[in-house]
Scaffold this active site. Structure first.
Site, PDB file in Angstrom:
ATOM      1  N   LYS A  37       0.841  -1.202   0.000  1.00  0.00           N
ATOM      2  CA  LYS A  37       0.000   0.000   0.000  1.00  0.00           C
ATOM      3  C   LYS A  37       0.880   1.258   0.000  1.00  0.00           C
ATOM      4  CE  LYS A  37      -0.352  -0.219   5.059  1.00  0.00           C
ATOM      5  NZ  LYS A  37      -1.166  -0.749   6.172  1.00  0.00           N
ATOM      6  N   TYR A  66      12.747  32.035   4.703  1.00  0.00           N
ATOM      7  CA  TYR A  66      11.448  32.667   4.931  1.00  0.00           C
ATOM      8  C   TYR A  66      11.241  33.048   6.401  1.00  0.00           C
ATOM      9  CZ  TYR A  66       9.756  31.394   0.265  1.00  0.00           C
ATOM     10  OH  TYR A  66       9.566  31.291  -1.080  1.00  0.00           O
TER      11      TYR A  66
HETATM   12  C1  PLP Z   1      -0.346  -1.714   6.888  1.00  0.00           C
HETATM   13  C2  PLP Z   1      -0.890  -3.004   7.367  1.00  0.00           C
HETATM   14  C3  PLP Z   1      -0.037  -4.124   7.550  1.00  0.00           C
HETATM   15  C4  PLP Z   1       1.477  -4.029   7.463  1.00  0.00           C
HETATM   16  O1  PLP Z   1       2.000  -3.567   8.688  1.00  0.00           O
HETATM   17  P1  PLP Z   1       3.583  -3.438   8.930  1.00  0.00           P
HETATM   18  O2  PLP Z   1       3.691  -3.022  10.347  1.00  0.00           O
HETATM   19  O3  PLP Z   1       4.049  -2.396   7.985  1.00  0.00           O
HETATM   20  O4  PLP Z   1       4.181  -4.775   8.642  1.00  0.00           O
HETATM   21  C5  PLP Z   1      -0.618  -5.343   7.853  1.00  0.00           C
HETATM   22  N1  PLP Z   1      -1.968  -5.450   7.995  1.00  0.00           N
HETATM   23  C6  PLP Z   1      -2.802  -4.415   7.868  1.00  0.00           C
HETATM   24  C7  PLP Z   1      -4.262  -4.609   8.057  1.00  0.00           C
HETATM   25  C8  PLP Z   1      -2.293  -3.148   7.555  1.00  0.00           C
HETATM   26  O5  PLP Z   1      -3.139  -2.107   7.449  1.00  0.00           O
END
Ligand code: PLP
Length: 368
Positions: free
Chosen positions: A38, A264
Site C-alpha cells: 500500500k 522565509y
Molecule cells: C499496513 C498493514 C499491515 C502491514 O504492517 P507493517 O507493520 O508495515 O508490517 C498489515 N496489515 C494491515 C491490516 C495493515 O493495514
C-alpha cells in the site's frame, strides 16, 4: 550508487530480497507470505516492488485502496491482491479487476453480496476482517451469527480468509493486550470455521507480529515495513536492510555574516559567520516543515548538517559551517547508513510516515 544532482529516491532491490529472505526465515515453511504494498509500497513504487516480489513468489499482495489494486493489475500483476479498505462504490470495479475485498461490516457485506449477485458471480473470494482490539475496522465477535446467515443465503461469495490486525505488536509493554487479541482471534476463527464447513486462511500478524509473536503467524503473515528494512526494534534492524536512500545535492553555498537572516520569515539569524548549503528538496518532496529550525538534518560527506530556518516548498538550507563541502556534493537525507527512523524520531514521527511522505515528484531509481 548512482550519482545525481537531482533529488532521487534510490531503491535497492537486492536489499528487498534480503529482507524477504530474513523474514521468511522466521516462518514455518508452509506459512504463506503476503507483501503489503500500500501507499506506493511505503513510498518505494508499488508496481516495481510488486513485480520484483512476484518474481520472488510471494503468495499475496495487500493494498489499502481499490485504486492501488487497479494500478497493480494495470502493471500486469497476476498474484491475488487483498484490498484492505475498499468502499462500496468500488465493488463493481473490484470484481472486474479480480481484486479481493476485506469485508469489515455487515453493511459492507450486504453491499458486496448485492453487487456480486448483480454481476452473476459465484464463490467470489472475500476476506472477513475481525476487530480484536484495534477498534479501527472489523466485525465484532457478536456479529458472527449474522455474518454466517448472510453467507449461507448466497453462493456468490466464498470466504478466502479470516483476519484481524494487532494494535501494539511492537510494544513489549502491551504483551498482555496482544496475547488477548491473538486468543480472541483464535476463538472467533474456530466459531467461524465450525459453521462455514470449510477452512479459510487465517492471518493476524504485521511485521512486528511476525517477529514477536510466532503464535500469531497462523496460515499467512502480512509483512509491510519489514520488507522496506525496518523492524520497529534496534536488534531486528541490524538484520534488515533499508531499501530506500533519499539523496540530493548542494545547489549553492552561501557564507552569511553574524546577524544576517536565512530563509522565509527570517527564522534563522546567524549567531556568527555561517556557511549554508541550499538543497533542491522541500516540503513538497516530503520534508515536513516540522524538520525546520534545527530539528531535522541531512548528511554531507558523512557529517551531520542541521536544517537551518524554515523548510521551503522546494528547498531547504542546512548549516555546513564545520563541514568541508562544495556545490554539487552529494547529500543523504536518509538511507541504510542514516536511518529514516532516526530522522523521523527528531519530529516524533516514525519510519512509516517519513517513507510514505516522499512525494511523487521525487524520481525513483532502482538498482539490483
Ligand atoms: C499496513 C498493514 C499491515 C502491514 O504492517 P507493517 O507493520 O508495515 O508490517 C498489515 N496489515 C494491515 C491490516 C495493515 O493495514
Amino acid at each position: 550508487m548512482l550519482k545525481s544532482q537531482e533529488t532521487i529516491l534510490e531503491i535497492d532491490l537486492s536489499a528487498l530480497k534480503h529482507n524477504v529472505t530474513f523474514i521468511k526465515s522466521k516462518l514455518k515453511s508452509n506459512t504463506k507470505f503476503l507483501a503489503v504494498v500500500k501507499a506506493y509500497a511505503y513510498g518505494s513504487d508499488a508496481t516495481e516492488i510488486a513485480k520484483y516480489l512476484e518474481d520472488l513468489n510471494v503468495d499475496y499482495f495487500a493494498v489499502a485502496y481499490t485504486s492501488e489494486g487497479i494500478a497493480l493489475r494495470d502493471a500486469g500483476i497476476k498474484t491475488p491482491i487483498l484490498v484492505l479498505h475498499p468502499l462500496p462504490e468500488n465493488f463493481k470495479v473490484i470484481i472486474e479487476r479480480c481484486l479481493e475485498p476485506s469485508i469489515y461490516s455487515q453493511r459492507v457485506l450486504n453491499e458486496f453480496i448485492a453487487v456480486a449477485e448483480n454481476l452473476k458471480q459465484s464463490n467470489y473470494p472475500i476476506h472477513i476482517k475481525f476487530n480484536t482490539g484495534l477498534n479501527r475496522l472489523g466485525f465484532t465477535e457478536s456479529e458472527i451469527e449474522n455474518i454466517l446467515n448472510s453467507l449461507k443465503t448466497s453462493k456468490t461469495t466464498k470466504v478466502k480468509s479470516l483476519f484481524s490486525h494487532l494494535a501494539a505488536s511492537e510494544d513489549e509493554n502491551e504483551k498482555e493486550f496482544t496475547i488477548n487479541q491473538i486468543e480472541s482471534f483464535e476463538r472467533i476463527s474456530k466459531k467461524m470455521i465450525n459453521n462455514l464447513g470449510y477452512q479459510p486462511l487465517l492471518h493476524q500478524s504485521n511485521t512486528s507480529g511476525i517477529l514477536n509473536y510466532p503464535k500469531a503467524h497462523f496460515d499467512m503473515v502480512r509483512c509491510g515495513i519489514g520488507l522496506y528494512g525496518f523492524g520497529n526494534n534496534p536488534e531486528i534492524n541490524k538484520s534488515l536492510k533499508p531499501i530506500a536512500t533519499l539523496k540530493t545535492s548542494i545547489s549553492q553555498i552561501h557564507t552569511i555574516k553574524k546577524g544576517d537572516s536565512l530563509g522565509y520569515n527570517r527564522a534563522f539569524i546567524a549567531k556568527e559567520q555561517t556557511r549554508t548549503a541550499t538543497l533542491p528538496i522541500g516540503h513538497a518532496d516530503g520534508i515536513n516543515r516540522l524538520f525546520g529550525n534545527g530539528k531535522g538534518f541531512v548528511f554531507i560527506n558523512g557529517e551531520k548538517a542541521p536544517i537551518a530556518g524554515n523548510v521551503c516548498m522546494d528547498m531547504i538550507m542546512v548549516d555546513v559551517t564545520n563541514i568541508p563541502c562544495k556545490e554539487g556534493d552529494e547529500v543523504i537525507v536518509f538511507g541504510p547508513e542514516h536511518s529514516a527512523e532516526n530522522l523521523a524520531a527528531s519530529i516524533n514521527s516514525i519510519s512509516y510516515e517519513l517513507l510514505t511522505s516522499v512525494s511523487q515528484r521525487v524520481k525513483r531509481v532502482f538498482c539490483r
